[in-house]
Design a protein around this motif. Structure first.
Motif, PDB file in Angstrom:
ATOM      1  N   UNK A  64      -4.726  22.309  -7.923  1.00  0.00           N
ATOM      2  CA  UNK A  64      -3.879  23.285  -7.231  1.00  0.00           C
ATOM      3  C   UNK A  64      -2.582  22.638  -6.736  1.00  0.00           C
ATOM      4  N   UNK A  65      -2.720  21.492  -6.024  1.00  0.00           N
ATOM      5  CA  UNK A  65      -1.521  20.837  -5.494  1.00  0.00           C
ATOM      6  C   UNK A  65      -0.653  20.252  -6.589  1.00  0.00           C
ATOM      7  N   UNK A  66      -1.302  19.767  -7.658  1.00  0.00           N
ATOM      8  CA  UNK A  66      -0.542  19.092  -8.725  1.00  0.00           C
ATOM      9  C   UNK A  66       0.328  20.048  -9.511  1.00  0.00           C
ATOM     10  N   UNK A  67       0.110  21.358  -9.319  1.00  0.00           N
ATOM     11  CA  UNK A  67       0.917  22.348 -10.044  1.00  0.00           C
ATOM     12  C   UNK A  67       2.130  22.782  -9.237  1.00  0.00           C
ATOM     13  N   UNK A  68       2.297  22.228  -8.037  1.00  0.00           N
ATOM     14  CA  UNK A  68       3.441  22.686  -7.253  1.00  0.00           C
ATOM     15  C   UNK A  68       4.229  21.560  -6.595  1.00  0.00           C
ATOM     16  N   UNK A 102       3.057   8.134  -9.924  1.00  0.00           N
ATOM     17  CA  UNK A 102       1.949   9.083  -9.803  1.00  0.00           C
ATOM     18  C   UNK A 102       0.653   8.390 -10.211  1.00  0.00           C
ATOM     19  N   UNK A 103      -0.360   8.480  -9.371  1.00  0.00           N
ATOM     20  CA  UNK A 103      -1.679   7.968  -9.724  1.00  0.00           C
ATOM     21  C   UNK A 103      -2.573   9.144 -10.101  1.00  0.00           C
ATOM     22  N   UNK A 104      -3.474   8.910 -11.050  1.00  0.00           N
ATOM     23  CA  UNK A 104      -4.415   9.960 -11.454  1.00  0.00           C
ATOM     24  C   UNK A 104      -5.799   9.337 -11.506  1.00  0.00           C
ATOM     25  N   UNK A 105      -6.754   9.941 -10.819  1.00  0.00           N
ATOM     26  CA  UNK A 105      -8.145   9.478 -10.948  1.00  0.00           C
ATOM     27  C   UNK A 105      -8.859  10.448 -11.887  1.00  0.00           C
ATOM     28  N   UNK A 114      -3.904   7.176   2.594  1.00  0.00           N
ATOM     29  CA  UNK A 114      -2.639   7.896   2.431  1.00  0.00           C
ATOM     30  C   UNK A 114      -1.910   7.934   3.762  1.00  0.00           C
ATOM     31  N   UNK A 115      -0.608   7.645   3.718  1.00  0.00           N
ATOM     32  CA  UNK A 115       0.214   7.848   4.917  1.00  0.00           C
ATOM     33  C   UNK A 115       1.615   8.252   4.455  1.00  0.00           C
ATOM     34  N   UNK A 116       2.556   8.259   5.378  1.00  0.00           N
ATOM     35  CA  UNK A 116       3.899   8.741   5.045  1.00  0.00           C
ATOM     36  C   UNK A 116       4.521   7.979   3.871  1.00  0.00           C
ATOM     37  N   UNK A 117       4.146   6.707   3.740  1.00  0.00           N
ATOM     38  CA  UNK A 117       4.739   5.872   2.687  1.00  0.00           C
ATOM     39  C   UNK A 117       4.157   6.175   1.308  1.00  0.00           C
ATOM     40  N   UNK A 118       3.010   6.814   1.276  1.00  0.00           N
ATOM     41  CA  UNK A 118       2.383   7.140  -0.004  1.00  0.00           C
ATOM     42  C   UNK A 118       0.892   6.897   0.006  1.00  0.00           C
ATOM     43  N   UNK A 119       0.355   6.648  -1.190  1.00  0.00           N
ATOM     44  CA  UNK A 119      -1.092   6.532  -1.342  1.00  0.00           C
ATOM     45  C   UNK A 119      -1.431   5.159  -1.932  1.00  0.00           C
ATOM     46  N   UNK A 120      -2.468   4.542  -1.399  1.00  0.00           N
ATOM     47  CA  UNK A 120      -2.945   3.280  -1.964  1.00  0.00           C
ATOM     48  C   UNK A 120      -4.396   3.470  -2.401  1.00  0.00           C
ATOM     49  N   UNK A 141       1.008   4.441  -5.096  1.00  0.00           N
ATOM     50  CA  UNK A 141       1.723   5.547  -5.726  1.00  0.00           C
ATOM     51  C   UNK A 141       2.229   6.510  -4.647  1.00  0.00           C
ATOM     52  N   UNK A 142       3.168   7.386  -5.085  1.00  0.00           N
ATOM     53  CA  UNK A 142       3.711   8.355  -4.126  1.00  0.00           C
ATOM     54  C   UNK A 142       2.779   9.546  -3.973  1.00  0.00           C
ATOM     55  N   UNK A 143       2.134   9.874  -5.085  1.00  0.00           N
ATOM     56  CA  UNK A 143       1.177  10.985  -5.041  1.00  0.00           C
ATOM     57  C   UNK A 143      -0.003  10.651  -5.935  1.00  0.00           C
ATOM     58  N   UNK A 144      -1.138  11.294  -5.618  1.00  0.00           N
ATOM     59  CA  UNK A 144      -2.358  11.021  -6.384  1.00  0.00           C
ATOM     60  C   UNK A 144      -2.988  12.350  -6.798  1.00  0.00           C
ATOM     61  N   UNK A 145      -3.374  12.417  -8.071  1.00  0.00           N
ATOM     62  CA  UNK A 145      -4.133  13.591  -8.535  1.00  0.00           C
ATOM     63  C   UNK A 145      -5.583  13.151  -8.724  1.00  0.00           C
ATOM     64  N   UNK A 146      -6.509  13.898  -8.132  1.00  0.00           N
ATOM     65  CA  UNK A 146      -7.933  13.619  -8.338  1.00  0.00           C
ATOM     66  C   UNK A 146      -8.465  14.691  -9.289  1.00  0.00           C
ATOM     67  N   UNK A 147      -8.797  14.290 -10.503  1.00  0.00           N
ATOM     68  CA  UNK A 147      -9.277  15.253 -11.510  1.00  0.00           C
ATOM     69  C   UNK A 147     -10.524  14.669 -12.150  1.00  0.00           C
ATOM     70  N   UNK A 148     -11.640  14.821 -11.453  1.00  0.00           N
ATOM     71  CA  UNK A 148     -12.895  14.197 -11.884  1.00  0.00           C
ATOM     72  C   UNK A 148     -13.970  15.259 -12.166  1.00  0.00           C
TER      73      UNK A 148
END
Ligand code: NAI
Length: 478
Positions: free
Chosen positions: A176-180, A188-191, A254-260, A275-282
């Motif tokens: 949902x979030x990754x589409x907007x 961008x990180x993707x799991x 995750x914090x203001x600086x991004x995601x680890x 990464x700046x954003x992470x998609x979790x698609x598992x």
């Protein structure tokens, strides 16, 4: 007095709304309950389910926009077309996607009116069963209880989240979030290197993101034919997607600086992805809670799926059926639609049938991946004697003209009878080309049948014919 229906469908996604339409066509008095408003500005429930609102359709809109961007940016010059600096207005791209979704959901409302289907706005759950049928409570702005002789559960699925990783759909997103995203993240990180991860990873890579995919399985695209998966991994790496298989995800911050993302790589070494954003698609889990199934004596299995009769989708409660993502089988919109049609026809006393072996799969990457039937590794495991024929798009004039020479089609046929057992495509327009293979397999065609059928020249479909000829070592153009 409560409204009484012949058929109440719970859920207005592809399985549910198609079931409602088919049931109405067959003369039943039908209602369909839907509670999810997604991003509707008025908060009204929207028809179309995940597929239309936050899945197949919006992702294909973004894939198309990002493909245009990539073409202009990187491939126009091959055609001798000179362009100046190209930039993307992500907000406009997202607005275009939203317009398409709005048009399509409105289209289903029109179909409901045309077929005289009552839309019940709110969350539906079973209250019990009486002499008039099942009592279903609708919990929305208006509250009511309706009765139904038959009920079709088509409540779909939701994204599976990983323990300890909070999806806020801003920094850490599911589908949902990754589409907007309002702009392409730098990193961008993707799991999960599954369908969603690869499709959405491709969108944002084309728009400028540096994409790293972390996959738990040791092999890439384990569900695909192994030859196709190898080719895909090679092509995606060439495009700049970094795919790491065999990883074990650790903690995610995750914090203001991004995601680890801390993880262990395939060699067992500790590693870190910033990464700046992470998609979790598992993967996804069925929506079978809060339905009051216990009130009608139904239980879900250990993974949350509703057990059904394999041929009729009937549950253990007489007159109650379940279709789509809440039952066994692939979580695909077209599989849900076919089951929706089947159940409506079963209720009408007909004898419909679905051949699950002939359901096509598509991954909308570039090039697209599509297949139907058995993979080579599955045939080997089952000890089936088969012959394989493969033909590359690089040897097809139309593909070269289009600048789409990557990939191939592989046809697998029974060694003795020549019956087609599986067809696997990686290449341009695979999602459309696979239809020929699905039709052929539904008709139990032999590879020779495809080889004998006249295919238009020049067209990508000739690759299918050549691959069929290649099963008998007689491809003509190679
Ligand atoms: P998926 O099942 O396609 O892929 C999930 C991937 O995540 C797998 O490769 C799995 O090994 C990996 N994974 C699982 N746990 C993990 C972990 N802890 N760490 C790292 N990797 C892990 O699921 P996806 O992509 O979320 O899609 C969900 C559903 O939506 C699928 O069933 C798919 O059929 C459907 N869908 C279909 C589309 C299409 O037909 N083109 C498009 C998008 C979704």
């Amino acid at each position: 007095m409560s409204q009484a229906f012949d058929v109440v469908v719970i859920g207005g996604g592809p399985g549910g709304y198609i079931a409602a339409i088919r049931a109405a066509q067959l003369g039943f008095k039908v209602a369909c309950a839907e509670s999810n408003s997604y991003d509707d500005p008025k908060g009204e429930p929207r028809l179309g389910g995940t597929c239309l609102n936050v899945g197949c359709i919006p992702s294909k809109a973004l894939l198309a926009s990002s493909e245009e961007f990539e073409k202009i940016n990187h491939h126009a010059a091959d055609h001798g077309i000179k362009v100046g600096a190209v930039s993307i207005d992500s907000k406009k791209m997202i607005a275009r996607k939203d317009d398409i979704v709005t048009k399509m959901t409105g289209g289903i409302q029109y179909l409901f009116r045309k077929n005289k289907i009552t839309l019940l706005k709110g969350h539906a759950s079973f209250e019990g069963k009486g002499a008039d049928g099942y009592q279903i409570k609708i919990d929305g702005k208006d509250k009511e209880t309706v009765t139904a002789k038959n009920v079709i559960i088509a409540t779909g699925s939701k994204a599976r989240h990983l323990p300890g990783i909070t999806v806020d759909n801003v920094l850490i997103c599911d589908n949902e979030g990754a589409l907007k995203f309002d702009s392409a993240p730098k990193k961008l990180g993707v799991i999960g290197a599954g369908v969603i991860g690869l499709e959405l990873g491709s969108v944002w890579r084309r728009l400028g993101a540096e994409v790293t995919v972390l996959e738990a399985m040791p092999s890439f695209l384990a569900a695909c034919d192994v030859g196709i998966a190898k080719e895909a991994q090679k092509l995606f790496a060439k495009q700049g997607l970094s795919i790491n298989t065999g990883v074990k995800i650790g903690d995610v911050k995750a914090d203001k600086k991004g995601v680890v993302v801390n993880y262990t790589d395939s060699a067992g070494k500790a590693a870190k992805l910033e990464c700046d954003r992470l998609i979790v698609s598992v993967g996804r889990v069925p929506n079978t809670d809060k339905l009051g199934l216990d009130k009608i004596g139904l239980k879900v299995d250990e993974r949350g799926f509703i057990p059904i009769d394999d041929h009729t989708c009937a549950t253990a409660a007489p007159g109650v059926y379940a279709v789509g993502d809440v039952v066994r089988g692939p979580m695909l919109a077209h599989k849900a639609e076919d089951e929706g049609v089947l159940v409506a026809e079963v209720i009408a006393g007909q004898k419909p049938h679905i051949d699950y072996n002939c359901i096509p799969w598509v991954i909308y990457t570039d090039p697209e991946i599509a297949w139907v039937g058995k993979t080579e590794q599955a045939l080997k495991e089952a000890g089936v004697a088969y012959k394989a024929g493969q033909f590359p798009f690089a040897a097809n004039g139309r593909a070269l003209g289009m600048g789409r020479a990557d990939g191939f089609i592989k046809v697998l046929a029974d060694a003795k009878t020549d019956e087609i057992l599986g067809v696997h495509i990686i290449g341009a327009n695979a999602s459309d080309l696979i239809a020929e293979a699905a039709v052929a397999m539904e008709f139990k065609a032999a590879a020779e049948d495809i080889a004998r059928i006249c295919h238009a020249h020049p067209s990508l479909s000739e690759v299918m014919r050549e691959a069929a000829l290649a099963t008998d070592s007689r491809a003509l153009n190679m």
